[in-house]
Motif scaffolding. Structure first.
Motif, PDB file in Angstrom:
ATOM      1  N   TYR A  76       0.806  -1.219   0.000  1.00 22.79           N
ATOM      2  CA  TYR A  76       0.000   0.000   0.000  1.00 22.79           C
ATOM      3  C   TYR A  76       0.843   1.276   0.000  1.00 22.79           C
ATOM      4  O   TYR A  76       0.314   2.372   0.210  1.00 22.79           O
ATOM      5  CB  TYR A  76      -0.954   0.050   1.203  1.00 22.79           C
ATOM      6  CG  TYR A  76      -1.738  -1.212   1.420  1.00 22.79           C
ATOM      7  CD1 TYR A  76      -2.858  -1.498   0.657  1.00 22.79           C
ATOM      8  CD2 TYR A  76      -1.349  -2.139   2.389  1.00 22.79           C
ATOM      9  CE1 TYR A  76      -3.569  -2.675   0.843  1.00 22.79           C
ATOM     10  CE2 TYR A  76      -2.055  -3.310   2.580  1.00 22.79           C
ATOM     11  CZ  TYR A  76      -3.169  -3.576   1.804  1.00 22.79           C
ATOM     12  OH  TYR A  76      -3.873  -4.726   1.987  1.00 22.79           O
ATOM     13  N   MET A 135       2.733  12.517  -1.236  1.00 22.20           N
ATOM     14  CA  MET A 135       2.198  11.240  -0.784  1.00 22.20           C
ATOM     15  C   MET A 135       3.165  10.090  -1.020  1.00 22.20           C
ATOM     16  O   MET A 135       2.941   8.985  -0.531  1.00 22.20           O
ATOM     17  CB  MET A 135       0.875  10.943  -1.496  1.00 22.20           C
ATOM     18  CG  MET A 135      -0.222  11.970  -1.234  1.00 22.20           C
ATOM     19  SD  MET A 135      -1.712  11.677  -2.227  1.00 22.20           S
ATOM     20  CE  MET A 135      -2.184  10.070  -1.618  1.00 22.20           C
ATOM     21  N   SER A 180       4.378   7.162   1.435  1.00 14.60           N
ATOM     22  CA  SER A 180       3.387   7.023   2.501  1.00 14.60           C
ATOM     23  C   SER A 180       2.502   5.804   2.246  1.00 14.60           C
ATOM     24  O   SER A 180       2.285   5.407   1.104  1.00 14.60           O
ATOM     25  CB  SER A 180       2.521   8.283   2.587  1.00 14.60           C
ATOM     26  OG  SER A 180       3.314   9.429   2.793  1.00 14.60           O
ATOM     27  N   SER A 181       1.950   5.267   3.316  1.00 12.58           N
ATOM     28  CA  SER A 181       1.020   4.152   3.206  1.00 12.58           C
ATOM     29  C   SER A 181      -0.356   4.691   2.842  1.00 12.58           C
ATOM     30  O   SER A 181      -0.862   5.615   3.485  1.00 12.58           O
ATOM     31  CB  SER A 181       0.942   3.387   4.521  1.00 12.58           C
ATOM     32  OG  SER A 181      -0.074   2.393   4.441  1.00 12.58           O
ATOM     33  N   MET A 182      -0.958   4.121   1.808  1.00 12.00           N
ATOM     34  CA  MET A 182      -2.274   4.558   1.337  1.00 12.00           C
ATOM     35  C   MET A 182      -3.363   3.571   1.741  1.00 12.00           C
ATOM     36  O   MET A 182      -4.487   3.667   1.258  1.00 12.00           O
ATOM     37  CB  MET A 182      -2.256   4.709  -0.188  1.00 12.00           C
ATOM     38  CG  MET A 182      -1.162   5.611  -0.724  1.00 12.00           C
ATOM     39  SD  MET A 182      -1.303   7.294  -0.091  1.00 12.00           S
ATOM     40  CE  MET A 182      -2.817   7.806  -0.875  1.00 12.00           C
ATOM     41  N   ASP A 222      -5.120   3.178   4.439  1.00  6.34           N
ATOM     42  CA  ASP A 222      -6.292   3.717   5.127  1.00  6.34           C
ATOM     43  C   ASP A 222      -6.824   4.988   4.485  1.00  6.34           C
ATOM     44  O   ASP A 222      -7.722   5.648   5.034  1.00  6.34           O
ATOM     45  CB  ASP A 222      -5.943   3.996   6.592  1.00  6.34           C
ATOM     46  CG  ASP A 222      -5.542   2.715   7.321  1.00  6.34           C
ATOM     47  OD1 ASP A 222      -6.127   1.664   7.016  1.00  6.34           O
ATOM     48  OD2 ASP A 222      -4.635   2.784   8.173  1.00  6.34           O
ATOM     49  N   TYR A 223      -6.294   5.367   3.301  1.00  4.75           N
ATOM     50  CA  TYR A 223      -6.775   6.580   2.630  1.00  4.75           C
ATOM     51  C   TYR A 223      -8.220   6.373   2.171  1.00  4.75           C
ATOM     52  O   TYR A 223      -8.561   5.361   1.586  1.00  4.75           O
ATOM     53  CB  TYR A 223      -5.897   6.923   1.428  1.00  4.75           C
ATOM     54  CG  TYR A 223      -6.450   8.059   0.620  1.00  4.75           C
ATOM     55  CD1 TYR A 223      -6.221   9.374   0.984  1.00  4.75           C
ATOM     56  CD2 TYR A 223      -7.253   7.800  -0.490  1.00  4.75           C
ATOM     57  CE1 TYR A 223      -6.761  10.415   0.260  1.00  4.75           C
ATOM     58  CE2 TYR A 223      -7.802   8.841  -1.225  1.00  4.75           C
ATOM     59  CZ  TYR A 223      -7.550  10.147  -0.846  1.00  4.75           C
ATOM     60  OH  TYR A 223      -8.086  11.171  -1.571  1.00  4.75           O
ATOM     61  N   LYS A 224      -9.055   7.368   2.457  1.00  6.83           N
ATOM     62  CA  LYS A 224     -10.463   7.302   2.070  1.00  6.83           C
ATOM     63  C   LYS A 224     -10.819   8.490   1.184  1.00  6.83           C
ATOM     64  O   LYS A 224     -10.360   9.615   1.431  1.00  6.83           O
ATOM     65  CB  LYS A 224     -11.382   7.296   3.303  1.00  6.83           C
ATOM     66  CG  LYS A 224     -11.224   6.070   4.187  1.00  6.83           C
ATOM     67  CD  LYS A 224     -12.202   6.100   5.359  1.00  6.83           C
ATOM     68  CE  LYS A 224     -12.069   4.847   6.228  1.00  6.83           C
ATOM     69  NZ  LYS A 224     -13.025   4.873   7.366  1.00  6.83           N
ATOM     70  N   ASP A 225     -11.647   8.215   0.156  1.00 10.38           N
ATOM     71  CA  ASP A 225     -12.126   9.315  -0.692  1.00 10.38           C
ATOM     72  C   ASP A 225     -13.322   9.971  -0.009  1.00 10.38           C
ATOM     73  O   ASP A 225     -13.761   9.518   1.062  1.00 10.38           O
ATOM     74  CB  ASP A 225     -12.466   8.807  -2.103  1.00 10.38           C
ATOM     75  CG  ASP A 225     -13.680   7.893  -2.118  1.00 10.38           C
ATOM     76  OD1 ASP A 225     -14.342   7.745  -1.072  1.00 10.38           O
ATOM     77  OD2 ASP A 225     -13.956   7.331  -3.190  1.00 10.38           O
ATOM     78  N   THR A 268     -12.041   3.162   0.308  1.00 12.17           N
ATOM     79  CA  THR A 268     -10.578   3.054   0.399  1.00 12.17           C
ATOM     80  C   THR A 268     -10.054   2.528  -0.933  1.00 12.17           C
ATOM     81  O   THR A 268      -9.868   1.328  -1.111  1.00 12.17           O
ATOM     82  CB  THR A 268     -10.189   2.124   1.555  1.00 12.17           C
ATOM     83  OG1 THR A 268     -10.876   0.879   1.373  1.00 12.17           O
ATOM     84  CG2 THR A 268     -10.575   2.717   2.895  1.00 12.17           C
ATOM     85  N   TRP A 319     -11.668  11.218  -6.925  1.00 11.93           N
ATOM     86  CA  TRP A 319     -10.282  11.697  -6.906  1.00 11.93           C
ATOM     87  C   TRP A 319     -10.232  13.095  -7.516  1.00 11.93           C
ATOM     88  O   TRP A 319     -11.123  13.490  -8.274  1.00 11.93           O
ATOM     89  CB  TRP A 319      -9.397  10.737  -7.689  1.00 11.93           C
ATOM     90  CG  TRP A 319      -7.909  10.961  -7.486  1.00 11.93           C
ATOM     91  CD1 TRP A 319      -7.041  11.534  -8.337  1.00 11.93           C
ATOM     92  CD2 TRP A 319      -7.159  10.608  -6.330  1.00 11.93           C
ATOM     93  NE1 TRP A 319      -5.777  11.561  -7.810  1.00 11.93           N
ATOM     94  CE2 TRP A 319      -5.820  10.993  -6.566  1.00 11.93           C
ATOM     95  CE3 TRP A 319      -7.467  10.009  -5.115  1.00 11.93           C
ATOM     96  CZ2 TRP A 319      -4.798  10.804  -5.643  1.00 11.93           C
ATOM     97  CZ3 TRP A 319      -6.463   9.810  -4.198  1.00 11.93           C
ATOM     98  CH2 TRP A 319      -5.135  10.209  -4.459  1.00 11.93           C
TER      99      TRP A 319
END
Length: 662
Positions: A142, A153, A156-158, A160-163, A168, A189
């Motif tokens: 991720y 970014m 970085s770990s994505m 837990d990224y939420k739109d 996710t 996005w």
């Protein structure tokens, strides 16, 4: 519920509004007008309904067809094409990654250097109309390896990224790749490099297994909607023009019909007053009444014919759209141009129908005039078979066309095409699936013969005697239509001094044969040369084009440039005169209805402005012979009718420049 019944034997028309609880009756017999003041006040209502209802239904049918069937199917096709495009782009990027991996494996580059170069190469890759669409790289843990618009970014770990919708997307991408190695993911996005503009997007991602990287790219739904809206705008403009044309024609017929109805009513009132004293006048009024009733009947035939014939091109549009939608992706790519070509042919046939309506308004019933030209009857039959092929394919009916020889004739091409279309469509309609239909073209001393043989339900002997009469539909045959097709076909063939014959056995099939006189044959060698495009050397010729319609102006400009001429365009008469003040062309193409001046006046001003006589060709949407004669008499060297036939325009430019007249 509204129901309309025509009694042509008694020449009466009945309109019934069942849910309103009353009946309005319009009867052309004299004795029903004697004591009805209410009839005098409301006699216009049935006339208006009788004429406007078919037009309104036709317009609704066109709108439903285009927006209910054609546009959704085209929208789906565009969406699938966009998905395939991003998939192909992503796979191309994976091939680039393979190259850098091979350089690492060969020892040319270290792993770190190979990965670094690949990342920078992908970072700079762009595509799309604005060259702002991009690719990104994610790993299976991720971690964002590269994003060209969000470098902060990277690393970085994505997971837990939420739109904005709480989805996710990057977690979904990794899970999708773990299971299937590739696929599509939908999410919200930012729009390319605009952080504050969040839009819906669908992306294709695929695993690059050697380094466990995920490479992806996507397309925004707004891009697809933009293409669809542009197409919808063009269709809206076309529909508006069609509605306006039909509305004007409808208004003209309504006014004329009301005027006739008022005249009839006045005649009847006069007859009631003077019937005992003025027997001679009464007889004349009776004769006028009969003539008026015949005129009404002809208009009824006209309206029914138009409604019937409009369905055929609309069926072509819907049918080929359904075939296109039902194809596989590979077959769709192969057939897209072919099927859209058929849709375009059907659209052109709709345009021809509008031209027929305009021509029909100039003449009385049974005064149809033929417009003759030289053409290949083989080619016309092949075109008719092609246009009906989707009907036969749906029923599994093969159509076999056989011609003893190629024949060139001089006749009315459009109307003969209508005859062949009606006969073949009837054969398909009344034939059961998988039974063949034979179309045969031959010639003998008696003339030219075109036969259509089916293995359908056949026609009984008693019905064969009335099959060519107007409004006839056999009781045992449940089909749509007005029953005018064969009557129209017979009238057209009769005008060509030919005949239609029928051989049929009930339950086993029918054979309709069209016989045309041998006198319409043209010399084969001469006619063949005429069917081929002549060679016109117009390279380098300067052409001034004055046309206020932007689309027409652009179309003519592209056509002239394609033929190596140098067009200079103006949208008004004033702009043309300004151009002529500093430069002179070889020829001028002039629209006769400009926003600031009419074409005839503008031509006189051009002649006063320039020192030499310039050839000027008129461009007009008026198709009457009277208008053409008026323009030629006013000094135009030639007239081209809209929509412009490119070959006709090219020939007239060549003749005007070589001979000075046409």
């Amino acid at each position: 519920m509204l129901s309309i019944t025509f009694d042509h034997a008694g020449l009466s028309a009945f309109l019934t509004f069942e849910n309103k609880g009353f009946i309005i009756v319009l009867d052309n017999h004299l004795n029903l007008f004697k004591s009805s003041d209410l009839m005098k006040n409301k006699s216009k209502l049935p006339v208006v309904l009788k004429i406007t209802l078919p037009f309104v239904l036709t317009i609704i049918l066109v709108i439903i067809t285009i927006y209910g069937f054609v546009m959704p199917k085209i929208d789906n096709i565009l969406f699938e094409q966009k998905k395939e495009k991003v998939k192909d782009l992503c796979k191309n990027t994976l091939q680039l990654a393979e190259q850098y991996y091979e350089r690492y494996m060969s020892g040319e580059l270290s792993k770190e250097e190979s990965q670094k170069r690949l990342v920078e190469r992908v970072r700079g890759m762009r595509y799309g109309d604005e060259l702002k669409d991009y690719f990104w790289i994610l790993d299976m843990d991720y971690i964002m390896i590269m994003h060209p618009y969000l470098p902060e970014m990277e690393g970085s770990s994505m997971k837990d990224y939420k739109d904005p919708n709480g989805n996710t997307p990057f977690f979904a991408m990794v899970e999708l790749v773990r299971q299937n190695k590739s696929g599509y993911v939908e999410y919200l996005w930012q729009l390319r490099d605009i952080e504050e503009d969040i839009q819906k997007k669908i992306s294709y991602v695929e695993l690059f297994e050697p380094w466990h990287w995920i490479i992806g790219t996507g397309v925004y739904y707004s891009d697809i909607e933009l293409e669809t809206s542009e197409m919808t705008h063009d269709i809206n403009v076309t529909l508006i023009l069609i509605v306006l044309l039909i509305g004007l024609i409808s208004l003209y017929i309504i006014l004329k019909e009301i005027k006739n109805a008022e005249y009839r009513q006045q005649s009847v009132l006069e007859k009631e007053k003077f019937i005992l004293k003025l027997k001679t006048i009464n007889d004349k009024l009776n004769q006028a009444q009969k003539e008026s009733e015949e005129a009404n009947r002809s208009k009824d035939i006209f309206l029914a014919t138009i409604t019937h014939d409009l369905r055929t091109p609309l069926n072509g549009i819907v049918g080929f759209s359904e075939l296109l939608e039902g194809c596989s992706e590979e077959e769709r790519r192969k057939r897209f141009s072919e099927y859209t070509g058929y849709i375009q042919k059907s659209g052109r046939y709709l345009l021809q129908m509008i031209n027929d309506i305009l021509d029909f308004s100039k003449v009385e019933a049974k005064k149809m005039e033929l417009v003759k030209s030289e053409f290949s009857i083989n080619a016309v039959l092949e075109e008719v078979i092609t246009s009906l092929s989707f009907f036969s394919q749906e029923k599994g009916i093969p159509i076999a066309f056989e011609a003893d020889e190629k024949l060139l004739i001089r006749a009315d091409e459009m109307r003969l095409k209508k005859v062949f279309y009606n006969l073949l469509s009837n054969a398909i309609k009344y034939t059961k699936g998988h039974q063949p239909i034979d179309v045969h073209l031959s010639r003998s001393e008696e003339g030219i013969f075109v036969s259509f043989r089916d293995r359908g339900i056949g026609i009984s002997p008693e019905d064969q005697e009335k099959i060519f009469k107007p409004f006839v539909q056999l009781n045992q045959i449940k089909t749509e239509g007005t029953g005018l097709g064969l009557a129209i076909a017979k009238e057209i063939v009769d005008l060509h001094n030919g005949a239609i014959s029928l051989k049929s056995e009930y339950g086993k099939g029918s054979e309709f044969t069209v016989r045309l006189p041998g006198s319409i044959l043209t010399d084969k060698v001469t006619s063949a040369k005429k069917t081929e495009r002549e060679s016109f050397d117009l390279a380098g010729k300067k052409v001034f084009v004055v046309e206020d319609d932007e689309i027409s102006r652009k179309l003519i400009k592209l056509f002239l440039e394609k033929n190596k001429m140098h067009p200079v365009c103006a949208s008004t008469g004033e702009e043309l005169l300004m151009l002529l003040a500093s430069d002179l062309p070889d020829i001028i193409l002039m629209d006769i209805r400009l926003p600031d001046i009419d074409g005839i006046t503008l031509r006189h001003k051009v002649m006063e402005t320039v020192a030499k006589k310039l050839p000027i060709i008129a461009l007009t949407a008026f198709s009457s012979e009277e208008k053409r004669s008026e323009l030629l008499q006013s000094g135009f060297v030639a007239v081209c009718h809209k929509p412009i036939d490119s070959e006709d325009l090219l020939g007239k430019i060549f003749m005007s420049l070589t001979s000075g007249t046409l």
